[in-house]
Scaffold this motif. Structure first.
Motif, mmCIF file in Angstrom:
data_model
loop_
_atom_site.group_PDB
_atom_site.id
_atom_site.type_symbol
_atom_site.label_atom_id
_atom_site.label_comp_id
_atom_site.label_asym_id
_atom_site.label_seq_id
_atom_site.Cartn_x
_atom_site.Cartn_y
_atom_site.Cartn_z
ATOM 1 N N ASP A 149 0.832 -1.209 0.000
ATOM 2 C CA ASP A 149 0.000 0.000 0.000
ATOM 3 C C ASP A 149 0.865 1.257 0.000
ATOM 4 O OD1 ASP A 149 -2.317 -1.467 -0.037
ATOM 5 O OD2 ASP A 149 -2.731 -1.276 2.114
ATOM 6 N N VAL A 150 1.918 1.252 0.819
ATOM 7 C CA VAL A 150 2.793 2.428 0.888
ATOM 8 C C VAL A 150 3.567 2.603 -0.418
ATOM 9 C CG1 VAL A 150 4.703 3.537 2.100
ATOM 10 C CG2 VAL A 150 2.987 2.266 3.398
ATOM 11 N N VAL A 151 4.102 1.498 -0.968
ATOM 12 C CA VAL A 151 4.807 1.582 -2.248
ATOM 13 C C VAL A 151 3.871 2.109 -3.333
ATOM 14 C CG1 VAL A 151 5.913 0.263 -4.093
ATOM 15 C CG2 VAL A 151 6.487 -0.215 -1.715
ATOM 16 N N ASP A 152 2.642 1.608 -3.339
ATOM 17 C CA ASP A 152 1.661 2.050 -4.329
ATOM 18 C C ASP A 152 1.428 3.555 -4.222
ATOM 19 O OD1 ASP A 152 -0.226 1.603 -6.413
ATOM 20 O OD2 ASP A 152 -1.846 1.683 -4.947
ATOM 21 N N ARG A 153 1.317 4.054 -3.006
ATOM 22 C CA ARG A 153 1.128 5.495 -2.821
ATOM 23 C C ARG A 153 2.357 6.271 -3.300
ATOM 24 N NH1 ARG A 153 0.335 5.847 2.583
ATOM 25 N NH2 ARG A 153 2.468 6.553 2.909
ATOM 26 N N CYS A 154 3.545 5.745 -3.053
ATOM 27 C CA CYS A 154 4.774 6.382 -3.537
ATOM 28 C C CYS A 154 4.769 6.465 -5.064
ATOM 29 C CB CYS A 154 6.005 5.632 -3.049
ATOM 30 S SG CYS A 154 6.335 5.755 -1.276
ATOM 31 N N LEU A 155 4.299 5.397 -5.718
ATOM 32 C CA LEU A 155 4.251 5.395 -7.178
ATOM 33 C C LEU A 155 3.282 6.450 -7.697
ATOM 34 C CD1 LEU A 155 4.326 1.576 -8.058
ATOM 35 C CD2 LEU A 155 6.221 3.192 -7.822
ATOM 36 N N MET A 156 2.167 6.644 -7.001
ATOM 37 C CA MET A 156 1.218 7.678 -7.417
ATOM 38 C C MET A 156 1.813 9.075 -7.215
ATOM 39 S SD MET A 156 -1.259 6.078 -8.724
ATOM 40 C CE MET A 156 0.060 4.948 -9.266
ATOM 41 N N ASP A 157 2.605 9.247 -6.148
ATOM 42 C CA ASP A 157 3.287 10.528 -5.951
ATOM 43 C C ASP A 157 4.306 10.771 -7.067
ATOM 44 O OD1 ASP A 157 1.883 11.152 -3.643
ATOM 45 O OD2 ASP A 157 3.350 10.208 -2.318
ATOM 46 N N LEU A 158 5.048 9.725 -7.447
ATOM 47 C CA LEU A 158 5.989 9.851 -8.560
ATOM 48 C C LEU A 158 5.264 10.219 -9.847
ATOM 49 C CD1 LEU A 158 8.600 6.943 -8.376
ATOM 50 C CD2 LEU A 158 9.054 9.395 -8.366
ATOM 51 N N THR A 159 4.149 9.545 -10.101
ATOM 52 C CA THR A 159 3.376 9.817 -11.314
ATOM 53 C C THR A 159 2.958 11.273 -11.380
ATOM 54 O OG1 THR A 159 2.541 7.543 -11.335
ATOM 55 C CG2 THR A 159 1.304 9.155 -12.608
ATOM 56 N N GLU A 187 6.322 12.595 -25.121
ATOM 57 C CA GLU A 187 6.280 11.150 -25.372
ATOM 58 C C GLU A 187 7.128 10.394 -24.354
ATOM 59 O OE1 GLU A 187 6.871 13.439 -27.636
ATOM 60 O OE2 GLU A 187 5.176 13.252 -29.039
ATOM 61 N N GLU A 188 8.303 10.939 -24.035
ATOM 62 C CA GLU A 188 9.156 10.294 -23.035
ATOM 63 C C GLU A 188 8.492 10.307 -21.661
ATOM 64 O OE1 GLU A 188 13.610 11.218 -24.858
ATOM 65 O OE2 GLU A 188 12.582 12.743 -23.647
ATOM 66 N N LEU A 189 7.839 11.400 -21.339
ATOM 67 C CA LEU A 189 7.158 11.494 -20.051
ATOM 68 C C LEU A 189 6.020 10.474 -19.954
ATOM 69 C CD1 LEU A 189 7.053 15.379 -19.745
ATOM 70 C CD2 LEU A 189 8.373 13.826 -18.286
ATOM 71 N N LEU A 190 5.298 10.286 -21.036
ATOM 72 C CA LEU A 190 4.227 9.281 -21.053
ATOM 73 C C LEU A 190 4.790 7.877 -20.884
ATOM 74 C CD1 LEU A 190 1.925 10.699 -23.875
ATOM 75 C CD2 LEU A 190 1.349 10.485 -21.453
ATOM 76 N N LYS A 191 5.945 7.614 -21.503
ATOM 77 C CA LYS A 191 6.587 6.304 -21.343
ATOM 78 C C LYS A 191 7.029 6.097 -19.896
ATOM 79 C CE LYS A 191 8.241 5.754 -26.101
ATOM 80 N NZ LYS A 191 9.433 5.667 -26.986
ATOM 81 N N ILE A 244 5.917 3.318 -14.589
ATOM 82 C CA ILE A 244 5.454 3.302 -13.203
ATOM 83 C C ILE A 244 4.264 2.354 -13.055
ATOM 84 C CG2 ILE A 244 4.415 4.685 -11.372
ATOM 85 C CD1 ILE A 244 6.055 7.078 -12.405
ATOM 86 N N PHE A 245 3.313 2.441 -13.987
ATOM 87 C CA PHE A 245 2.138 1.582 -13.892
ATOM 88 C C PHE A 245 2.472 0.119 -14.175
ATOM 89 C CE2 PHE A 245 -0.081 5.575 -13.845
ATOM 90 C CZ PHE A 245 -1.223 5.310 -13.111
ATOM 91 N N THR A 246 3.511 -0.106 -14.987
ATOM 92 C CA THR A 246 3.973 -1.484 -15.194
ATOM 93 C C THR A 246 4.520 -2.062 -13.903
ATOM 94 O OG1 THR A 246 4.479 -1.102 -17.532
ATOM 95 C CG2 THR A 246 5.606 -2.936 -16.452
ATOM 96 N N ALA A 247 5.319 -1.277 -13.184
ATOM 97 C CA ALA A 247 5.860 -1.728 -11.894
ATOM 98 C C ALA A 247 4.731 -1.988 -10.906
ATOM 99 C CB ALA A 247 6.825 -0.687 -11.337
ATOM 100 N N GLN A 266 3.129 -5.256 -11.750
ATOM 101 C CA GLN A 266 3.997 -6.389 -11.409
ATOM 102 C C GLN A 266 3.888 -6.732 -9.933
ATOM 103 O OE1 GLN A 266 7.766 -4.852 -12.720
ATOM 104 N NE2 GLN A 266 7.647 -5.851 -14.727
ATOM 105 N N MET A 267 3.823 -5.710 -9.080
ATOM 106 C CA MET A 267 3.772 -5.954 -7.639
ATOM 107 C C MET A 267 2.392 -6.401 -7.176
ATOM 108 S SD MET A 267 6.139 -2.922 -6.028
ATOM 109 C CE MET A 267 5.412 -1.612 -7.030
ATOM 110 N N LEU A 268 1.350 -5.727 -7.655
ATOM 111 C CA LEU A 268 0.009 -5.975 -7.153
ATOM 112 C C LEU A 268 -0.659 -7.185 -7.794
ATOM 113 C CD1 LEU A 268 -1.365 -2.313 -6.907
ATOM 114 C CD2 LEU A 268 -0.264 -3.686 -5.143
#
Length: 390
Positions: free
Chosen positions: A302-312, A348-352, A357-360, A363-365
């Motif tokens: 849950d915490v990692v997932d929230r970190c990924l949303m902050d990165l996004t 385009e690079e930013l979208l990739k 991030i969503f791929t990671a 993979q985890m969830l």
């Protein structure tokens, strides 16, 4: 003062006026049915909406006044005819659902409804779904099922087809900020606005950011990562940092609860008083430790997932700047760094990068890839070929 503005069980549903209107009408008998599915993004308040609706259904005035005994007992979780299932585990098993189905078959103790709330319907196992489906297909009189999930796709098709859909939306930052100012003593409008933007509409997250300096510090560490990913070594270090942040925060959340559960188990088996362990204690301890381990794993995810949303949010802000989109950034306090990021990357690079991030996350969830391994691969995908200060 209007009915929606008055103190009531609906007060904590931020930015959900159409939902409140529909549920109030249903509680009054207009469009009432035996099964409901509450969906909405994390933090939108779908479980709060289900509990508020349950209170309104049991309310002595039928509106969810928030002041009668029935509203109070539903809100505090002590109403005899309202049963809530939530899990700290990765899934809800068939035994828990069968127990709920057995309760649902009983007549309510009061003169209104028997209400069954399943807070994490997306975590039901296949067997649990089958047990629940039968109960929803053949409802008992005066029994109401309230299911909660992030999206309709997270619930078995045959179950969702038998439910009335209640779709919550992400509240606007201004609505969240206003809620924080109204409900937290001494909350400054500026801090509330910053927390509301950073939470991206997640009410619980906004409250934590507004009231806890350590929460703000951990988020700041995460959103500063993108500009530092200029080498493979930096990527590996960033992955380790996020993993450690997740483990430390999960430990802070679960350690106290783990200790209390262990103490209660010892007391129940007389370990404290007699100083010895009965034969039955060992298996019970093993079950407890397994459950605690599963809960800790979920907390970390849950915490990692929230970190990924902050990165996004950082990469989305960079895209917004690339297209001169109006309005404040989610990370407005980092505008200078995000402008630099936008200058050295294309949209385009930013979208990739967002896709990485969503791929990671998937993979985890979904595929149980160890968080550190998924984070390392993700950070390498986010690496800047040249630093943002070129």
């Amino acid at each position: 003062m209007s009915a929606l503005q008055a103190p009531s069980v609906w007060a904590d549903l931020v930015g959900q006026r159409p939902v409140i209107t529909a549920l109030r009408r249903a509680a009054g008998g207009d469009g009432m049915t035996h099964a409901w599915l509450f969906v909405g993004p994390p933090g939108s308040g779908r479980s709060n909406a289900a509990v508020a609706f349950a209170a309104a259904l049991q309310c002595e005035s039928g509106t969810g006044c928030g002041t009668c005994k029935s509203c109070h007992t539903v809100s505090t979780g002590s109403h005899a005819d309202v049963h809530l299932v939530r899990t700290e585990k990765l899934s809800i098993g068939v035994d828990e659902v069968r127990d709920l189905v057995r309760r649902a078959a009983l007549a309510p103790a009061g003169d209104r409804w028997q209400i069954m709330i399943v807070e994490d319907s997306d975590r039901l196992t296949d067997q649990a779904c089958n047990a629940l489906l039968k109960a929803i297909e053949e409802p008992t009189p005066r029994t109401v099922w309230l299911l909660c999930a992030p999206t309709v796709e997270d619930v078995l098709t045959t179950i969702r087809s038998r439910c009335r859909l209640v779709a919550l939306t992400t509240p606007a930052a201004a609505e969240v900020a206003d809620f924080l100012v109204r409900t937290i003593d001494g909350m400054s409008p500026e801090l509330a606005a910053n927390a509301a933007r950073a939470s991206q509409g997640h009410i619980g997250r906004a409250r934590a950011l507004a009231t806890d300096e350590q929460t703000r510090l951990r988020r700041r560490q995460v959103v500063q990562i993108p500009s530092r990913l200029t080498s493979v070594g930096a990527c590996m270090q960033a992955a380790t940092n996020v993993s450690e942040i997740a483990k430390d925060e999960a430990e802070a959340i679960t350690s106290g609860l783990d200790a209390r559960e262990k103490k209660e188990l010892d007391s129940a088996y007389g370990v404290v008083e007699r100083g010895r362990r009965p034969r039955e204690y060992g298996p019970a301890l093993k079950v407890l430790e397994k459950g605690q381990s599963t809960r800790a794993k979920r907390r970390v995810l849950d915490v990692v997932d929230r970190c990924l949303m902050d990165l996004t949010s950082v990469y989305r802000d960079a895209i917004a700047l690339s297209f001169d989109a109006p309005g404040a950034l989610v990370n407005e306090e980092m505008r200078v760094e995000i402008e630099q990021l936008a200058r050295v990357t294309t949209s385009e690079e930013l979208l990739k990068m967002i896709d990485a991030i969503f791929t990671a996350r998937e993979q985890m969830l979904e595929f149980n890839v160890p968080p550190l391994l998924a984070l390392e691969a993700m950070m390498v995908s986010l690496r800047l070929e040249s630093g943002p200060h070129r």
